[in-house]
Design a protein around this motif. Structure first.
Motif, mmCIF file in Angstrom:
data_model
loop_
_atom_site.group_PDB
_atom_site.id
_atom_site.type_symbol
_atom_site.label_atom_id
_atom_site.label_comp_id
_atom_site.label_asym_id
_atom_site.label_seq_id
_atom_site.Cartn_x
_atom_site.Cartn_y
_atom_site.Cartn_z
ATOM 1 N N VAL A 60 10.219 6.203 4.361
ATOM 2 C CA VAL A 60 9.673 4.841 4.198
ATOM 3 C C VAL A 60 10.826 3.868 4.213
ATOM 4 C CG1 VAL A 60 7.653 5.637 2.889
ATOM 5 C CG2 VAL A 60 9.766 5.065 1.682
ATOM 6 N N ASN A 61 10.506 2.600 4.536
ATOM 7 C CA ASN A 61 11.528 1.560 4.583
ATOM 8 C C ASN A 61 11.612 0.768 3.287
ATOM 9 O OD1 ASN A 61 12.180 2.216 7.267
ATOM 10 N ND2 ASN A 61 10.458 0.972 8.038
ATOM 11 N N GLU A 62 10.630 0.852 2.450
ATOM 12 C CA GLU A 62 10.614 0.115 1.191
ATOM 13 C C GLU A 62 10.392 1.088 0.026
ATOM 14 O OE1 GLU A 62 7.575 -2.768 1.466
ATOM 15 O OE2 GLU A 62 8.620 -4.000 2.982
ATOM 16 N N LYS A 63 10.810 0.629 -1.151
ATOM 17 C CA LYS A 63 10.606 1.435 -2.360
ATOM 18 C C LYS A 63 9.118 1.551 -2.675
ATOM 19 C CE LYS A 63 14.833 0.475 -4.968
ATOM 20 N NZ LYS A 63 15.341 -0.078 -6.246
ATOM 21 N N VAL A 64 8.704 2.747 -2.998
ATOM 22 C CA VAL A 64 7.347 2.924 -3.508
ATOM 23 C C VAL A 64 7.370 2.729 -5.033
ATOM 24 C CG1 VAL A 64 6.788 4.485 -1.613
ATOM 25 C CG2 VAL A 64 7.684 5.410 -3.767
ATOM 26 N N GLY A 65 6.203 2.709 -5.647
ATOM 27 C CA GLY A 65 6.162 2.587 -7.115
ATOM 28 C C GLY A 65 6.917 3.719 -7.818
ATOM 29 N N GLU A 66 7.392 3.408 -9.011
ATOM 30 C CA GLU A 66 8.251 4.394 -9.706
ATOM 31 C C GLU A 66 7.496 5.671 -10.003
ATOM 32 O OE1 GLU A 66 11.177 4.819 -13.621
ATOM 33 O OE2 GLU A 66 10.134 2.922 -13.207
ATOM 34 N N ASP A 67 6.242 5.571 -10.477
ATOM 35 C CA ASP A 67 5.473 6.782 -10.770
ATOM 36 C C ASP A 67 5.269 7.607 -9.519
ATOM 37 O OD1 ASP A 67 5.328 6.057 -13.392
ATOM 38 O OD2 ASP A 67 3.335 5.130 -13.228
ATOM 39 N N HIS A 68 4.918 6.911 -8.392
ATOM 40 C CA HIS A 68 4.708 7.618 -7.129
ATOM 41 C C HIS A 68 6.027 8.206 -6.630
ATOM 42 C CE1 HIS A 68 2.705 8.775 -3.518
ATOM 43 N NE2 HIS A 68 3.484 7.988 -2.734
ATOM 44 N N ALA A 69 7.115 7.441 -6.844
ATOM 45 C CA ALA A 69 8.431 7.944 -6.432
ATOM 46 C C ALA A 69 8.795 9.195 -7.215
ATOM 47 C CB ALA A 69 9.471 6.845 -6.621
ATOM 48 N N ARG A 70 8.517 9.216 -8.517
ATOM 49 C CA ARG A 70 8.816 10.403 -9.322
ATOM 50 C C ARG A 70 8.041 11.615 -8.801
ATOM 51 N NH1 ARG A 70 11.429 10.160 -14.151
ATOM 52 N NH2 ARG A 70 12.098 8.098 -14.864
ATOM 53 N N ARG A 71 6.748 11.409 -8.446
ATOM 54 C CA ARG A 71 5.976 12.535 -7.936
ATOM 55 C C ARG A 71 6.562 13.053 -6.628
ATOM 56 N NH1 ARG A 71 1.698 9.276 -9.782
ATOM 57 N NH2 ARG A 71 1.200 8.586 -7.657
ATOM 58 N N ILE A 72 6.991 12.093 -5.754
ATOM 59 C CA ILE A 72 7.592 12.506 -4.476
ATOM 60 C C ILE A 72 8.876 13.281 -4.713
ATOM 61 C CG2 ILE A 72 8.678 11.635 -2.362
ATOM 62 C CD1 ILE A 72 6.665 9.307 -2.432
ATOM 63 N N VAL A 73 9.733 12.774 -5.631
ATOM 64 C CA VAL A 73 11.003 13.445 -5.909
ATOM 65 C C VAL A 73 10.749 14.817 -6.513
ATOM 66 C CG1 VAL A 73 13.104 13.326 -7.287
ATOM 67 C CG2 VAL A 73 12.271 11.282 -6.120
ATOM 68 N N ARG A 74 9.762 14.934 -7.416
ATOM 69 C CA ARG A 74 9.442 16.244 -8.007
ATOM 70 C C ARG A 74 8.985 17.208 -6.925
ATOM 71 N NH1 ARG A 74 8.305 18.153 -12.963
ATOM 72 N NH2 ARG A 74 8.393 16.074 -13.892
ATOM 73 N N ALA A 75 8.137 16.708 -5.987
ATOM 74 C CA ALA A 75 7.672 17.588 -4.904
ATOM 75 C C ALA A 75 8.843 18.015 -4.034
ATOM 76 C CB ALA A 75 6.608 16.863 -4.091
ATOM 77 N N LEU A 110 12.178 9.687 1.580
ATOM 78 C CA LEU A 110 10.727 9.763 1.419
ATOM 79 C C LEU A 110 10.200 8.742 0.413
ATOM 80 C CD1 LEU A 110 10.231 13.638 1.402
ATOM 81 C CD2 LEU A 110 9.570 12.046 3.217
ATOM 82 N N CYS A 111 11.013 8.386 -0.651
ATOM 83 C CA CYS A 111 10.517 7.467 -1.694
ATOM 84 C C CYS A 111 11.097 6.073 -1.564
ATOM 85 C CB CYS A 111 10.801 8.034 -3.069
ATOM 86 S SG CYS A 111 12.552 8.115 -3.478
ATOM 87 N N GLY A 112 12.172 5.876 -0.748
ATOM 88 C CA GLY A 112 12.758 4.564 -0.581
ATOM 89 C C GLY A 112 13.706 4.186 -1.706
ATOM 90 N N TRP A 113 13.951 5.061 -2.676
ATOM 91 C CA TRP A 113 14.868 4.761 -3.766
ATOM 92 C C TRP A 113 16.262 5.246 -3.410
ATOM 93 C CZ3 TRP A 113 13.672 2.798 -8.887
ATOM 94 C CH2 TRP A 113 12.365 2.342 -9.003
ATOM 95 N N SER A 114 17.231 4.817 -4.288
ATOM 96 C CA SER A 114 18.628 5.134 -3.990
ATOM 97 C C SER A 114 18.901 6.615 -4.225
ATOM 98 C CB SER A 114 19.559 4.291 -4.856
ATOM 99 O OG SER A 114 19.394 4.648 -6.215
#
Length: 325
Positions: A265-280, A294-298
């Motif tokens: 993704v080109n933009e940050k997703v929500g933090e909760d959704h980002a955590r789920r993506i990172v956990r997966a 995949l989550c757009g975070w650093s």
């Protein structure tokens, strides 16, 4: 008063008499010796105590022998009386002589006390001893008479007792025979009752043993049934847990697949959704950069989450071990 009390009084009299005699003799020696020293040549001063000692020895002999004769119930006649009064008079004269020669009436009175007390004590103790001896003789005679009467009474009582004992023995023998017969009947009846009681007790014991055996067998069957039921429940619970585990894994796999299927993704997703993506991504073993895309975070944030997941995965087994212990 019994003989013990009389003899106790006699001992008290003897002790008091000898105490007075000893004191008077000592006092006489101390009083008369200076007088004799004055009337004795200087070369013979050492003989001054001899005369008072001789006189006092005569006093002691008189008192002692009078005590023995009085105890035996005898009488020495006139000569012991003459010796007793002569020694008493000599002791009195020697004790008051020094004060009398000086004209000291007070000294005469003071020094006359011990000799007079000795004379009167000797006469009094002699009278007391004779009276005590007579009392003991009368008491002994009365006791012998009483003893003879008691012996006669005891003899008559023994004869009566023997007669009564003979009659009682004959009566007791008859009663013993009747008692033995009665006891034999009672023993026979008791034996029959005891035999019946033993039979009943044996029957009750057998019934108890049978009931206990049946109860043990019933408890054993119940325990076996409960054990089988526990094992069945444990198997069912294990199967349920295994099914739930598979379903959870399948669900998590589907969720991870859905989360990772979105692509970068080109933009940050929500933090909760980002955590789920990172956990997966962590669960699938993807690198940190791929998870960041995949989550757009650093990458730093994703690395921190990866570290948290690794720490959590290491601590989980320890917690399980602690709970099991």
């Amino acid at each position: 008063m019994n003989s013990v009390q009389i003899r106790s009084a006699e001992r008290a009299l003897s002790a008091g008499t000898w105490l007075i005699v000893s004191g008077a003799v000592l006092y006489s020696i101390l009083t008369v010796t200076p007088l004799m020293a004055k009337h004795t040549p200087d070369a013979w001063d050492w003989t001054a105590p001899i005369l008072p000692l001789v006189v006092d020895a005569a006093v002691v002999i008189v008192v002692r022998l009078d005590a023995v004769l009085a105890r035996l119930g005898g009488h020495g006649g006139r000569w012991p009386i003459a010796l007793r009064w002569m020694t008493g008079g000599m002791t009195l004269a020697l004790n008051i002589a020094d004060s009398a020669l000086k004209g000291d009436l007070v000294g005469v009175a003071v020094h006359a006390v011990a000799p007079l007390l000795l004379i009167v004590t000797a006469e009094t103790s002699l009278a007391y001893r004779r009276a005590i001896s007579a009392a003991l003789t009368a008491l002994d005679a009365r006791q012998r008479a009483e003893q003879m009467e008691r012996q006669k009474a005891a003899s008559a009582e023994r004869e009566a007792a023997e007669r009564r004992a003979r009659e009682e023995r004959e009566h007791a023998a008859m009663l013993a025979r009747e008692q033995r017969e009665h006891e034999a009947r009672l023993a026979c009846e008791q034996a029959e009752r005891e035999a019946a009681a033993r039979r009943e007790e044996a029957e009750r014991a057998e019934a108890r043993e049978r009931a206990e055996r049946e109860a043990r067998e019933r408890r054993e069957r119940e325990r076996e049934q409960q054990q089988r039921e526990r094992e069945r429940l444990e198997r069912e619970a294990a199967a349920r847990r295994e099914t739930e585990r598979r379903q959870r894994e399948e669900r998590e796999a589907r969720e991870r697949a859905a989360l990772l299927a979105g692509g970068p993704v080109n933009e940050k997703v929500g933090e909760d959704h980002a955590r789920r993506i990172v956990r997966a991504a962590f669960g699938e073993g993807l690198p940190v950069r791929a998870a960041a895309d995949l989550c757009g975070w650093s990458i730093g944030w994703v690395s921190s989450r990866y570290q948290e997941f690794r720490d959590a995965s290491r601590s989980a087994p320890r917690e399980l071990e602690g709970a099991a212990s």
